[in-house]
Every structure is written in C-alpha cells, then in structure tokens.
Write a protein that holds these residues in place. Structure first.
Motif, mmCIF file in Angstrom:
data_model
loop_
_atom_site.group_PDB
_atom_site.id
_atom_site.type_symbol
_atom_site.label_atom_id
_atom_site.label_comp_id
_atom_site.label_asym_id
_atom_site.label_seq_id
_atom_site.Cartn_x
_atom_site.Cartn_y
_atom_site.Cartn_z
ATOM 1 N N VAL A 62 29.330 0.629 -56.847
ATOM 2 C CA VAL A 62 27.951 -0.208 -56.830
ATOM 3 C C VAL A 62 27.897 -1.374 -57.362
ATOM 4 C CG1 VAL A 62 25.642 0.564 -57.602
ATOM 5 C CG2 VAL A 62 27.150 2.428 -57.346
ATOM 6 N N VAL A 63 27.249 -2.293 -56.337
ATOM 7 C CA VAL A 63 27.144 -3.510 -56.811
ATOM 8 C C VAL A 63 25.824 -4.087 -56.493
ATOM 9 C CG1 VAL A 63 29.516 -4.311 -56.737
ATOM 10 C CG2 VAL A 63 28.185 -4.133 -54.610
ATOM 11 N N GLY A 64 25.243 -5.178 -57.037
ATOM 12 C CA GLY A 64 24.157 -5.772 -56.632
ATOM 13 C C GLY A 64 24.401 -6.616 -55.356
ATOM 14 N N CYS A 65 23.206 -6.883 -54.932
ATOM 15 C CA CYS A 65 23.167 -7.758 -53.631
ATOM 16 C C CYS A 65 23.440 -9.048 -53.882
ATOM 17 C CB CYS A 65 21.927 -7.690 -53.050
ATOM 18 S SG CYS A 65 20.272 -8.424 -53.688
ATOM 19 N N ARG A 66 23.332 -9.753 -55.140
ATOM 20 C CA ARG A 66 23.883 -10.967 -55.446
ATOM 21 C C ARG A 66 24.214 -10.942 -56.743
ATOM 22 N NH1 ARG A 66 19.194 -12.871 -52.899
ATOM 23 N NH2 ARG A 66 18.165 -12.949 -54.840
ATOM 24 N N SER B 167 32.396 -5.013 -49.933
ATOM 25 C CA SER B 167 32.043 -4.196 -48.755
ATOM 26 C C SER B 167 32.814 -4.023 -47.550
ATOM 27 C CB SER B 167 30.432 -4.381 -48.216
ATOM 28 O OG SER B 167 30.523 -5.659 -47.499
ATOM 29 N N GLN B 168 33.728 -4.964 -47.454
ATOM 30 C CA GLN B 168 34.495 -5.037 -46.087
ATOM 31 C C GLN B 168 36.026 -4.562 -46.535
ATOM 32 O OE1 GLN B 168 32.802 -5.741 -42.927
ATOM 33 N NE2 GLN B 168 31.193 -5.399 -44.611
ATOM 34 N N HIS B 169 36.332 -4.473 -47.773
ATOM 35 C CA HIS B 169 37.708 -4.282 -47.896
ATOM 36 C C HIS B 169 37.829 -2.956 -48.966
ATOM 37 C CE1 HIS B 169 37.715 -8.542 -46.952
ATOM 38 N NE2 HIS B 169 38.994 -8.159 -46.477
ATOM 39 N N SER B 170 36.603 -2.503 -49.811
ATOM 40 C CA SER B 170 36.903 -1.346 -50.534
ATOM 41 C C SER B 170 37.405 -0.252 -49.974
ATOM 42 C CB SER B 170 35.499 -0.854 -51.341
ATOM 43 O OG SER B 170 35.787 0.096 -51.871
ATOM 44 N N PRO B 171 38.456 0.327 -50.708
ATOM 45 C CA PRO B 171 38.895 1.736 -50.131
ATOM 46 C C PRO B 171 37.881 3.056 -50.253
ATOM 47 C CG PRO B 171 40.040 1.394 -52.217
ATOM 48 C CD PRO B 171 39.045 0.215 -51.956
ATOM 49 N N CYS B 172 36.911 2.808 -50.944
ATOM 50 C CA CYS B 172 35.940 3.976 -51.216
ATOM 51 C C CYS B 172 34.514 3.165 -50.610
ATOM 52 C CB CYS B 172 35.939 4.303 -52.352
ATOM 53 S SG CYS B 172 35.123 3.021 -53.674
ATOM 54 N N PRO B 173 33.555 4.253 -50.496
ATOM 55 C CA PRO B 173 32.220 3.724 -50.242
ATOM 56 C C PRO B 173 31.738 2.528 -51.150
ATOM 57 C CG PRO B 173 32.288 5.940 -49.943
ATOM 58 C CD PRO B 173 33.492 5.688 -50.604
ATOM 59 N N THR B 174 31.048 1.376 -50.611
ATOM 60 C CA THR B 174 30.411 0.416 -51.546
ATOM 61 C C THR B 174 28.948 0.662 -51.229
ATOM 62 O OG1 THR B 174 32.264 -1.044 -51.241
ATOM 63 C CG2 THR B 174 30.084 -1.970 -51.853
ATOM 64 N N VAL C 259 31.762 7.038 -60.767
ATOM 65 C CA VAL C 259 31.074 5.968 -60.202
ATOM 66 C C VAL C 259 31.359 4.571 -60.656
ATOM 67 C CG1 VAL C 259 28.672 5.142 -59.748
ATOM 68 C CG2 VAL C 259 29.323 7.464 -59.461
ATOM 69 N N VAL C 260 31.775 3.378 -60.053
ATOM 70 C CA VAL C 260 32.148 2.362 -60.676
ATOM 71 C C VAL C 260 31.063 1.296 -60.388
ATOM 72 C CG1 VAL C 260 33.703 0.269 -60.448
ATOM 73 C CG2 VAL C 260 34.521 2.747 -60.473
ATOM 74 N N CYS C 261 30.492 0.753 -61.168
ATOM 75 C CA CYS C 261 29.473 -0.267 -61.299
ATOM 76 C C CYS C 261 29.672 -1.576 -61.701
ATOM 77 C CB CYS C 261 28.239 0.132 -61.709
ATOM 78 S SG CYS C 261 26.840 -0.989 -61.615
ATOM 79 N N GLY C 262 29.998 -2.519 -60.893
ATOM 80 C CA GLY C 262 30.098 -4.104 -61.127
ATOM 81 C C GLY C 262 28.783 -4.584 -62.052
ATOM 82 N N VAL C 263 28.970 -5.136 -63.110
ATOM 83 C CA VAL C 263 27.921 -5.914 -64.106
ATOM 84 C C VAL C 263 28.260 -7.104 -64.414
ATOM 85 C CG1 VAL C 263 27.118 -3.204 -64.670
ATOM 86 C CG2 VAL C 263 28.812 -4.847 -66.173
ATOM 87 N N ASP C 264 27.142 -8.145 -64.483
ATOM 88 C CA ASP C 264 27.452 -9.204 -64.751
ATOM 89 C C ASP C 264 26.212 -9.775 -65.196
ATOM 90 O OD1 ASP C 264 25.547 -10.010 -62.913
ATOM 91 O OD2 ASP C 264 26.820 -11.131 -61.458
#
Length: 299
Positions: free
Chosen positions: A117-121, A139-146, A10-15
C-alpha cells in the motif's frame, strides 16, 4: 524497532506526507479486515537531506549527516506506528527501516507481502503531478498487488469496486482481488469489459454502434464464465457486468469517478498483452479519481 516482515503481511510505505498518511489508514483497515500483520516500511538516503552538499563540505560531517538522516527516519516510522495503534489497536504492527532507494526497498519488501500500500505521491513529489515516481514504478514492478491510495474528502458507502477484465486468464487475479475487496468492504462490484471503437475480439476491424453494446451475448457469456466460480465463492457480492465502448484506460478512468476502488491487472512479460495491460494500468494509476489496485497476472 526494525523487525523482519511477516510472510503475507500488508506492507505500507510511509514517509510522513499527507498521501502517505492516507495510505497508512487504508493499510491498517485492510490488515484488520484480513487479519494480517501490518509492516510499515521507510527508506531513507542521507544524500537527500536538505543542504546535504553543504554539510559534506565541512570535515567530519558525513557521520553526522547519516545520524541525522536515520533519526529523522526513525521518527517517521514511530509516528506512523502510533497512528496505526490509535486507529486500529488490534492490528499487529512491525516497522522496517532501510537505507537506500525507495523503489528498491519497497520492491524487496513486496516479495513476501500479500499487498503493498502506497500513497499517490510522496514527500518529494511535485504537487502538480498526478502520481509519484516511486508509486508508479512500484505499481508496474511489484510481485504482489499494489494499492495506490488517493485521498478523498468524503467517501460514499454505496460506491462500488470496479474491475477491468478481458474475460481471459490474464485478468483472473484482478477479478479475484476485486471480489475479495468488494466482499470485505460490503460493496457492489462492477465488472467492466471494454471494446475498442474499431476493434473487436482480434478478428478484424469492426465498428460497434452504441445501441448494440447490450446485444453482445458472446462477450457477456465469456465474462459470466470468468466470474462464475468467484460468484460462488463470494455469494454476498452484488455483481453487475458493464460493456464499454472505446479503449479500456480512458473508460476505466471515467468509471473511477464514482467508484471506491478501481482494480486492474498488470503483466510483466515481453508480449503484446503485456504492453496493453501495462498501458492500461499505468493510465489508471496516473489519472483515476479513486484508489487503484494493480494486480500482477501471476505471483
């Protein structure tokens, strides 16, 4: 410490933003339920540091700017890892730090992921906008579910997972994902199939009165056939079929008001079906009241 992302993680983008923190907890829960590793990914660009132009006007500051930017990025990742270890101590956590555009970094991380997995903003988004540009693009380009996580103050344990389907192979991956999440979370599943107000099945213009929506045996049979194998695979999931009148995007957005998760498909091909799916998935990602999973047609 930056490590290679395990296959199927599971990959999660964090900022460090509040939306990112909500996504972090959701990703940790998802990784724990599915017994997967959790990869925390952060992208940084020295040019985006506050007053970067002023720094560069002073000789010798380029290196200092890059070092400061990397130190800040390291802190974001370390803080995120600490949050996960406190929230889900049994989940394996790896961290990945990359310099570059966040869209490109996250897209590369998605190649071997089970879900992103990413946040809405993000931290750079405008508060008045419903969705972040990086999130929408991914969400429009990922090869796996977003999975786009939208924070809520209070959750309803009885809220269903809702999935939109056209009862064809195009939405099979979205149905599979929705059944799996409903099973993992112990929630009911609502399978939604929409009819345009003036168009049905591609055979001509037709108006469908509200009272006739429940009397469409052909459409109900198609949905029943599309879900039959998944009902056997996930016998614990309570499934309800819902036929909706009108365009799918607005209907699903309304359905999201009482849902825990909304699942839709996305197709990255140059076809009419791709245009329709892309419009629906973009609409729900931008406007849904709950978290949204966008599942590509094929991996």
């Amino acid at each position: 410490m930056t490590k290679r992302i395990p296959h199927g993680a599971v990959v999660c983008g964090v900022d460090g933003s509040s939306c990112s923190n909500a996504a972090l907890l959701a990703a940790a829960d998802l990784a724990g339920r599915e017994h997967r590793a959790l990869a925390l990914v952060h992208a940084f660009e020295p040019s985006r540091v506050v007053d970067a132009d002023r720094w560069r006007r002073q000789p010798g500051n380029d290196l200092a700017l890059a070092t400061l930017s990397r130190q800040e990025a390291d802190t974001v990742l370390k803080d995120a890892a600490l949050v996960v270890r406190g929230h889900a101590p049994d989940v394996e956590v790896v961290t990945t730090l990359r310099e570059g555009d966040a869209r490109e970094v996250m897209l590369a991380a998605a190649e071997d992921a089970s879900v992103v997995v990413v946040g809405c903003r993000g931290r750079g988004g405008f508060a008045r906008l419903p969705i972040g540009s990086v999130t929408l693009w991914l969400s429009q380009h990922s090869p796996c579910p977003t999975l786009v996580v939208r924070p809520r103050e209070e959750g309803d344990p009885a809220a269903p997972v809702v999935v939109g389907t056209d009862a064809t192979d195009t939405s099979a991956a979205a149905l599979e994902f929705a059944f799996a999440q409903a099973s993992f979370q112990g929630r009911p599943l609502v399978v939604v199939h929409c009819f345009d107000e003036h168009f049905q099945g591609g055979y001509g213009l037709t108006s469908i009165p509200d009272e006739d929506l429940e009397g469409l045996p052909t459409e109900r049979l198609a949905i029943a056939e599309a879900t039959a194998g998944l009902r056997e695979k996930y016998p614990d999931v309570d499934v309800r079929i819902e036929l909706g009148r009108g365009p799918a995007g607005p209907y699903l957005v309304r359905a999201s008001e009482h849902a825990e998760l909304l699942v839709v498909g996305s197709k990255q091909l140059s076809s009419f079906a791709a245009l329709v799916l892309g419009a629906v998935s973009r609409s729900v990602v931008e406007h849904a009241a709950c978290s949204v999973a966008v599942v590509p047609v094929s991996r």
